[in-house]
Design a protein around this motif. Sequence first.
Motif, PDB file in Angstrom:
ATOM      1  N   ASN A   1       0.866  -1.187   0.000  1.00  0.00           N
ATOM      2  CA  ASN A   1       0.000   0.000   0.000  1.00  0.00           C
ATOM      3  C   ASN A   1       0.899   1.233   0.000  1.00  0.00           C
ATOM      4  N   GLU A   2       1.157   1.770  -1.175  1.00  0.00           N
ATOM      5  CA  GLU A   2       2.101   2.877  -1.318  1.00  0.00           C
ATOM      6  C   GLU A   2       1.577   4.182  -0.729  1.00  0.00           C
ATOM      7  N   ASP A   3       0.320   4.227  -0.342  1.00  0.00           N
ATOM      8  CA  ASP A   3      -0.233   5.421   0.296  1.00  0.00           C
ATOM      9  C   ASP A   3      -0.223   5.324   1.817  1.00  0.00           C
ATOM     10  N   PHE A   4       0.324   4.235   2.350  1.00  0.00           N
ATOM     11  CA  PHE A   4       0.279   4.007   3.788  1.00  0.00           C
ATOM     12  C   PHE A   4       1.491   4.687   4.436  1.00  0.00           C
ATOM     13  N   VAL A   5       1.269   5.890   4.938  1.00  0.00           N
ATOM     14  CA  VAL A   5       2.352   6.731   5.454  1.00  0.00           C
ATOM     15  C   VAL A   5       3.067   6.121   6.665  1.00  0.00           C
ATOM     16  N   PRO A   6       2.363   5.529   7.646  1.00  0.00           N
ATOM     17  CA  PRO A   6       3.079   5.029   8.836  1.00  0.00           C
ATOM     18  C   PRO A   6       4.193   4.037   8.522  1.00  0.00           C
ATOM     19  N   ALA A   7       4.001   3.189   7.513  1.00  0.00           N
ATOM     20  CA  ALA A   7       5.042   2.216   7.179  1.00  0.00           C
ATOM     21  C   ALA A   7       6.305   2.922   6.694  1.00  0.00           C
ATOM     22  N   ARG A   8       6.161   3.939   5.865  1.00  0.00           N
ATOM     23  CA  ARG A   8       7.334   4.675   5.363  1.00  0.00           C
ATOM     24  C   ARG A   8       7.981   5.482   6.490  1.00  0.00           C
ATOM     25  N   TYR A   9       7.156   5.987   7.414  1.00  0.00           N
ATOM     26  CA  TYR A   9       7.704   6.730   8.555  1.00  0.00           C
ATOM     27  C   TYR A   9       8.594   5.825   9.413  1.00  0.00           C
ATOM     28  N   TYR A  10       8.083   4.646   9.753  1.00  0.00           N
ATOM     29  CA  TYR A  10       8.878   3.726  10.569  1.00  0.00           C
ATOM     30  C   TYR A  10      10.138   3.289   9.827  1.00  0.00           C
ATOM     31  N   ALA A  11      10.021   3.077   8.529  1.00  0.00           N
ATOM     32  CA  ALA A  11      11.204   2.723   7.739  1.00  0.00           C
ATOM     33  C   ALA A  11      12.248   3.832   7.842  1.00  0.00           C
ATOM     34  N   GLY A  12      11.791   5.071   7.749  1.00  0.00           N
ATOM     35  CA  GLY A  12      12.706   6.203   7.881  1.00  0.00           C
ATOM     36  C   GLY A  12      13.366   6.256   9.247  1.00  0.00           C
ATOM     37  N   CYS A  13      12.606   5.932  10.302  1.00  0.00           N
ATOM     38  CA  CYS A  13      13.171   5.920  11.655  1.00  0.00           C
ATOM     39  C   CYS A  13      14.288   4.887  11.768  1.00  0.00           C
ATOM     40  N   ILE A  14      14.052   3.693  11.222  1.00  0.00           N
ATOM     41  CA  ILE A  14      15.073   2.643  11.299  1.00  0.00           C
ATOM     42  C   ILE A  14      16.287   3.020  10.456  1.00  0.00           C
ATOM     43  N   GLN A  15      16.062   3.579   9.290  1.00  0.00           N
ATOM     44  CA  GLN A  15      17.182   4.011   8.452  1.00  0.00           C
ATOM     45  C   GLN A  15      18.006   5.070   9.170  1.00  0.00           C
ATOM     46  N   LEU A  16      17.338   5.976   9.881  1.00  0.00           N
ATOM     47  CA  LEU A  16      18.043   6.986  10.663  1.00  0.00           C
ATOM     48  C   LEU A  16      18.857   6.342  11.775  1.00  0.00           C
ATOM     49  N   GLU A  17      18.235   5.445  12.526  1.00  0.00           N
ATOM     50  CA  GLU A  17      18.908   4.799  13.647  1.00  0.00           C
ATOM     51  C   GLU A  17      20.056   3.909  13.181  1.00  0.00           C
ATOM     52  N   SER A  18      19.988   3.407  11.957  1.00  0.00           N
ATOM     53  CA  SER A  18      21.017   2.513  11.425  1.00  0.00           C
ATOM     54  C   SER A  18      22.110   3.263  10.671  1.00  0.00           C
ATOM     55  N   GLY A  19      22.016   4.590  10.618  1.00  0.00           N
ATOM     56  CA  GLY A  19      23.035   5.380   9.934  1.00  0.00           C
ATOM     57  C   GLY A  19      22.887   5.440   8.436  1.00  0.00           C
ATOM     58  N   MET A  20      21.739   4.986   7.916  1.00  0.00           N
ATOM     59  CA  MET A  20      21.496   5.066   6.470  1.00  0.00           C
ATOM     60  C   MET A  20      20.871   6.431   6.171  1.00  0.00           C
ATOM     61  N   LEU A  21      21.681   7.469   6.320  1.00  0.00           N
ATOM     62  CA  LEU A  21      21.145   8.828   6.344  1.00  0.00           C
ATOM     63  C   LEU A  21      20.499   9.262   5.026  1.00  0.00           C
ATOM     64  N   PRO A  22      21.116   9.025   3.862  1.00  0.00           N
ATOM     65  CA  PRO A  22      20.452   9.432   2.618  1.00  0.00           C
ATOM     66  C   PRO A  22      19.082   8.764   2.450  1.00  0.00           C
ATOM     67  N   LEU A  23      18.991   7.469   2.798  1.00  0.00           N
ATOM     68  CA  LEU A  23      17.704   6.780   2.691  1.00  0.00           C
ATOM     69  C   LEU A  23      16.699   7.328   3.703  1.00  0.00           C
TER      70      LEU A  23
END
Length: 298
Positions: free
Chosen positions: A167-189
């Motif tokens: 579901n490409e319109d489901f914002v919470p999933a992309r938000y959590y993905a961004g949080c994990i990418q931030l915490e994992s040092g994947m800053l550009p992603l």
Amino acid sequence: MRLLAVILLLFSCCSGLTISAEKLSPEDEFKARNFIYEGADFLARNQTARALARFTSAKKIDPENPEVYYWLGLTYSDLQNYGVAAKNAETAVTLNPQMVKGWMLWGQCLLFQNKYDDAKDKLERAFRLDPNNYLAAFNLGRCFYYGFKGEQKSLALKFFQRAWELNEDFVPARYYAGCIQLESGMLPLAIVSLRWVITREPRNTEAHYRLGLAYRKDNHITKAENEFSEALALNPNHYESHLQLGHIYLIEKPSREKAIKHFNEFLRLAPQDHPWRERINSLLERDQELQKKKRRSN
């Protein structure tokens, strides 16, 4: 976010109500079905007491109907009575082991009770039954994100990405993905993910804050400053943004007046057990002593 999945589950399941009424008279079948429809409508309008009354009435008419127990569980979950909600969800899937939403509700209730191993089992059952259910994937992601001592975040990321693929319109999933990418040092992603969230939800304070963190870690200080300021424009009591701006004005863009202003706001708003409270207190005390020495020397 505690009730987000429950609300989403409610609106995703308002269709397809069924009544297992083989032994009911047509009149009782109509009454039970009508009670469930009315209860679902009340629950969608946050009238939980009236919803609970309708589902309880349906249960009296048809006590073997798994839908009744599902909706009772959903109502108790909305009331944050997760123990009772879980028992009703368990009854629902006992009566109908193929009920995906019942397994998902049971898993969510266990998740809210921090029973991560049990929650994982129920949510995995839901996802096996319906591999294209984005809410099942999302809740599995939340289970792995919050549980297991933080050691399963790479697996959580996979489920959040899967939920977003479904579901490409489901914002919470992309938000959590961004949080994990931030915490994992994947800053550009992380920056890409969180900017995507903000384009869909411009008033998402937490997304602005975390995008600011990603920018600051990636040495884009002015962009970080703008995002923290935007978070405070949306929520002036967001103490973490005050803390970050205080550090920016202390270190990267020195301004004693601005730094002290934000640090004082942080101390006013942050909980007493915040790990940075003691350090900021000490910093401000040292600044006061320094200012006293300067005044005496003048």
